[in-house]
Design a protein around this motif. Structure first.
Motif, PDB file in Angstrom:
ATOM      1  N   THR A   1      39.191  18.327  66.176  1.00 41.01           N
ATOM      2  CA  THR A   1      38.401  19.551  66.320  1.00 41.01           C
ATOM      3  C   THR A   1      37.842  19.934  64.961  1.00 41.01           C
ATOM      4  N   ILE A   2      36.523  20.144  64.895  1.00 38.86           N
ATOM      5  CA  ILE A   2      35.885  20.603  63.662  1.00 38.86           C
ATOM      6  C   ILE A   2      35.236  21.954  63.938  1.00 38.86           C
ATOM      7  N   VAL A   3      35.603  22.943  63.151  1.00 37.06           N
ATOM      8  CA  VAL A   3      35.067  24.292  63.321  1.00 37.06           C
ATOM      9  C   VAL A   3      34.030  24.560  62.248  1.00 37.06           C
ATOM     10  N   ASP A   4      32.778  24.731  62.665  1.00 43.55           N
ATOM     11  CA  ASP A   4      31.708  25.149  61.757  1.00 43.55           C
ATOM     12  C   ASP A   4      31.821  26.668  61.644  1.00 43.55           C
ATOM     13  N   LEU A   5      32.431  27.149  60.566  1.00 41.08           N
ATOM     14  CA  LEU A   5      32.787  28.564  60.465  1.00 41.08           C
ATOM     15  C   LEU A   5      31.592  29.500  60.603  1.00 41.08           C
ATOM     16  N   ALA A   6      30.508  29.208  59.872  1.00 39.96           N
ATOM     17  CA  ALA A   6      29.344  30.090  59.900  1.00 39.96           C
ATOM     18  C   ALA A   6      28.715  30.135  61.285  1.00 39.96           C
ATOM     19  N   GLU A   7      28.562  28.961  61.912  1.00 40.63           N
ATOM     20  CA  GLU A   7      27.964  28.904  63.245  1.00 40.63           C
ATOM     21  C   GLU A   7      28.857  29.597  64.267  1.00 40.63           C
ATOM     22  N   SER A   8      30.145  29.379  64.153  1.00 34.02           N
ATOM     23  CA  SER A   8      31.084  29.984  65.094  1.00 34.02           C
ATOM     24  C   SER A   8      31.023  31.509  65.026  1.00 34.02           C
ATOM     25  N   ARG A   9      31.021  32.047  63.812  1.00 32.47           N
ATOM     26  CA  ARG A   9      30.971  33.508  63.680  1.00 32.47           C
ATOM     27  C   ARG A   9      29.659  34.051  64.227  1.00 32.47           C
ATOM     28  N   ARG A  10      28.554  33.372  63.941  1.00 32.92           N
ATOM     29  CA  ARG A  10      27.241  33.839  64.413  1.00 32.92           C
ATOM     30  C   ARG A  10      27.200  33.874  65.938  1.00 32.92           C
ATOM     31  N   ILE A  11      27.694  32.824  66.584  1.00 35.46           N
ATOM     32  CA  ILE A  11      27.674  32.757  68.051  1.00 35.46           C
ATOM     33  C   ILE A  11      28.582  33.825  68.652  1.00 35.46           C
ATOM     34  N   LEU A  12      29.776  33.956  68.097  1.00 27.37           N
ATOM     35  CA  LEU A  12      30.748  34.905  68.647  1.00 27.37           C
ATOM     36  C   LEU A  12      30.281  36.342  68.506  1.00 27.37           C
ATOM     37  N   GLU A  13      29.548  36.640  67.431  1.00 25.59           N
ATOM     38  CA  GLU A  13      29.078  38.009  67.228  1.00 25.59           C
ATOM     39  C   GLU A  13      27.873  38.358  68.097  1.00 25.59           C
ATOM     40  N   SER A  14      27.209  37.334  68.641  1.00 24.20           N
ATOM     41  CA  SER A  14      25.997  37.593  69.427  1.00 24.20           C
ATOM     42  C   SER A  14      26.244  37.534  70.930  1.00 24.20           C
ATOM     43  N   THR A  15      27.483  37.332  71.348  1.00 27.38           N
ATOM     44  CA  THR A  15      27.769  37.269  72.778  1.00 27.38           C
ATOM     45  C   THR A  15      28.839  38.266  73.145  1.00 27.38           C
ATOM     46  N   SER A  16      28.802  38.682  74.403  1.00 24.81           N
ATOM     47  CA  SER A  16      29.840  39.582  74.871  1.00 24.81           C
ATOM     48  C   SER A  16      31.038  38.738  75.279  1.00 24.81           C
ATOM     49  N   LEU A  17      32.206  39.157  74.844  1.00 28.07           N
ATOM     50  CA  LEU A  17      33.374  38.286  74.929  1.00 28.07           C
ATOM     51  C   LEU A  17      34.504  38.889  75.750  1.00 28.07           C
ATOM     52  N   SER A  18      35.321  38.020  76.265  1.00 31.25           N
ATOM     53  CA  SER A  18      36.542  38.456  76.931  1.00 31.25           C
ATOM     54  C   SER A  18      37.589  38.719  75.863  1.00 31.25           C
ATOM     55  N   SER A  19      38.680  39.336  76.252  1.00 29.13           N
ATOM     56  CA  SER A  19      39.696  39.738  75.276  1.00 29.13           C
ATOM     57  C   SER A  19      40.309  38.544  74.555  1.00 29.13           C
ATOM     58  N   ASP A  20      40.481  37.411  75.263  1.00 31.66           N
ATOM     59  CA  ASP A  20      41.107  36.259  74.605  1.00 31.66           C
ATOM     60  C   ASP A  20      40.179  35.632  73.566  1.00 31.66           C
ATOM     61  N   VAL A  21      38.854  35.671  73.828  1.00 36.82           N
ATOM     62  CA  VAL A  21      37.914  35.135  72.851  1.00 36.82           C
ATOM     63  C   VAL A  21      37.686  36.130  71.720  1.00 36.82           C
ATOM     64  N   ASP A  22      37.915  37.404  71.986  1.00 36.03           N
ATOM     65  CA  ASP A  22      37.834  38.417  70.928  1.00 36.03           C
ATOM     66  C   ASP A  22      38.778  38.074  69.789  1.00 36.03           C
ATOM     67  N   ASN A  23      39.939  37.546  70.131  1.00 32.63           N
ATOM     68  CA  ASN A  23      40.910  37.168  69.104  1.00 32.63           C
ATOM     69  C   ASN A  23      40.355  36.042  68.232  1.00 32.63           C
ATOM     70  N   LEU A  24      39.647  35.101  68.849  1.00 35.06           N
ATOM     71  CA  LEU A  24      39.009  34.020  68.095  1.00 35.06           C
ATOM     72  C   LEU A  24      37.951  34.599  67.160  1.00 35.06           C
ATOM     73  N   LYS A  25      37.175  35.558  67.642  1.00 34.98           N
ATOM     74  CA  LYS A  25      36.145  36.194  66.810  1.00 34.98           C
ATOM     75  C   LYS A  25      36.779  36.863  65.592  1.00 34.98           C
ATOM     76  N   ASP A  26      37.904  37.530  65.793  1.00 33.73           N
ATOM     77  CA  ASP A  26      38.584  38.197  64.670  1.00 33.73           C
ATOM     78  C   ASP A  26      38.976  37.189  63.591  1.00 33.73           C
ATOM     79  N   TRP A  27      39.486  36.026  64.013  1.00 34.10           N
ATOM     80  CA  TRP A  27      39.924  35.022  63.044  1.00 34.10           C
ATOM     81  C   TRP A  27      38.739  34.350  62.361  1.00 34.10           C
TER      82      TRP A  27
END
Length: 288
Positions: free
Chosen positions: A175-201
């Motif tokens: 698994t490779i996490v592109d940090l910048a891309e991941s944060r950008r995507i997570l901040e632009s979508t409405s998320l469920s509570s379990d994915v909210d935790n991923l956004k925080d990290w």
């Protein structure tokens, strides 16, 4: 030290970039719950306990003499799954995948050695699972060939062993996490509570060096501990951080110099090739 306004539960922090090796290890190795939360958020699993294991491994079978690899973090869960966790602050090439596969194989061999020492020669009925996770700050276009979700890229390889004691096929995943891309995507979508935790990290891991952070909400105690660890550094931590920053700058200067030499060599080759073609077509030397 953070200034804490108890009545508002407000934390004013000056954060150090968590993707530097020394900070990353300080946060995620000093408190295993931080790593457990992060792994659960990425893999959607329910890891309850993990144990850190040896991070440096030698390979006496190497054809170049004994070589060793050092993981940033290396741990095993209660189910026996091994995790290798890496963080990288510089641009990565496609050869990075080979490096991850070598890391995974080294952990796998180590696991089999332990089983062999406990059970004797035959151990082909035991196939340890190794999951390799890498955080990168500068994603590359070649990552797009893999399956992705929220800026996290997944791929796997099946290995076939014909070793006299291990005759099994086994699957290892990466698994490779592109940090910048991941944060950008997570901040632009409405998320469920379990994915909210991923956004925080992901937000935590993409903080800039010496960034001022104010936490007003009630973050989980584990996430708050991560922020506090990344902001409160001892003198020893600061020395290690400065040494790592200087090493990173030195590496970048070497890469830049290499690129310049490559461009210069490429221009010379191009000029030489074009000159030969023009000569074949009858151009005069002064025209070339």
């Amino acid at each position: 030290n953070p200034l804490i306004a108890e009545e508002r539960k407000e934390y004013h922090l000056t954060l150090n970039n968590p993707t530097y090796d020394c900070i990353f290890k300080k946060v995620f190795k000093s408190n295993s719950q931080c790593l457990i939360e992060l792994l659960n958020a990425i893999y959607h699993e329910k890891i309850n306990q993990l144990t850190y294991i040896q991070e440096e491994h030698s390979n006496p079978m190497s054809t170049w003499g004994e070589k060793s690899v050092i993981f940033d973090l290396h741990c095993v869960t209660e189910s026996g799954t091994r995790f290798i966790v890496e963080v990288h602050n510089y641009s990565i090439g496609e050869g990075f995948l080979n490096r991850l596969q070598i890391y995974s194989a080294q952990s796998l061999v180590d696991a089999w050695r332990k089983v062999k020492s406990e059970r004797g020669k035959r151990y082909d009925d035991v196939v340890p699972k190794v999951r390799t996770l890498a955080f990168v700050k500068f994603g590359m276009h070649w990552l797009r060939q893999f399956q992705t979700c929220n800026g996290i890229y997944y791929f796997s390889c099946t290995y076939i062993s014909d070793h006299q004691f291990v005759k099994v096929d086994f699957l290892q995943d990466y698994t490779i996490v592109d940090l910048a891309e991941s944060r950008r995507i997570l901040e632009s979508t409405s998320l469920s509570s379990d994915v909210d935790n991923l956004k925080d990290w992901m937000t935590f891991l993409t903080r800039n060096d010496q960034e001022k952070v104010t936490l007003v909400a009630n973050p989980s105690s584990v996430l708050l501990k991560a922020y506090l660890d990344a902001s409160n550094l001892s003198e020893e931590d600061m020395t290690a951080l400065e040494r790592e920053k200087q090493g990173l700058l030195d590496n970048l200067s070497v890469l830049e110099e290499g690129e310049k030499r490559g461009e210069k060599r490429g221009r010379k080759k191009t000029i030489k090739r074009l000159s030969s073609k023009m000569k074949e077509k009858g151009y005069k030397p002064e025209e070339i």
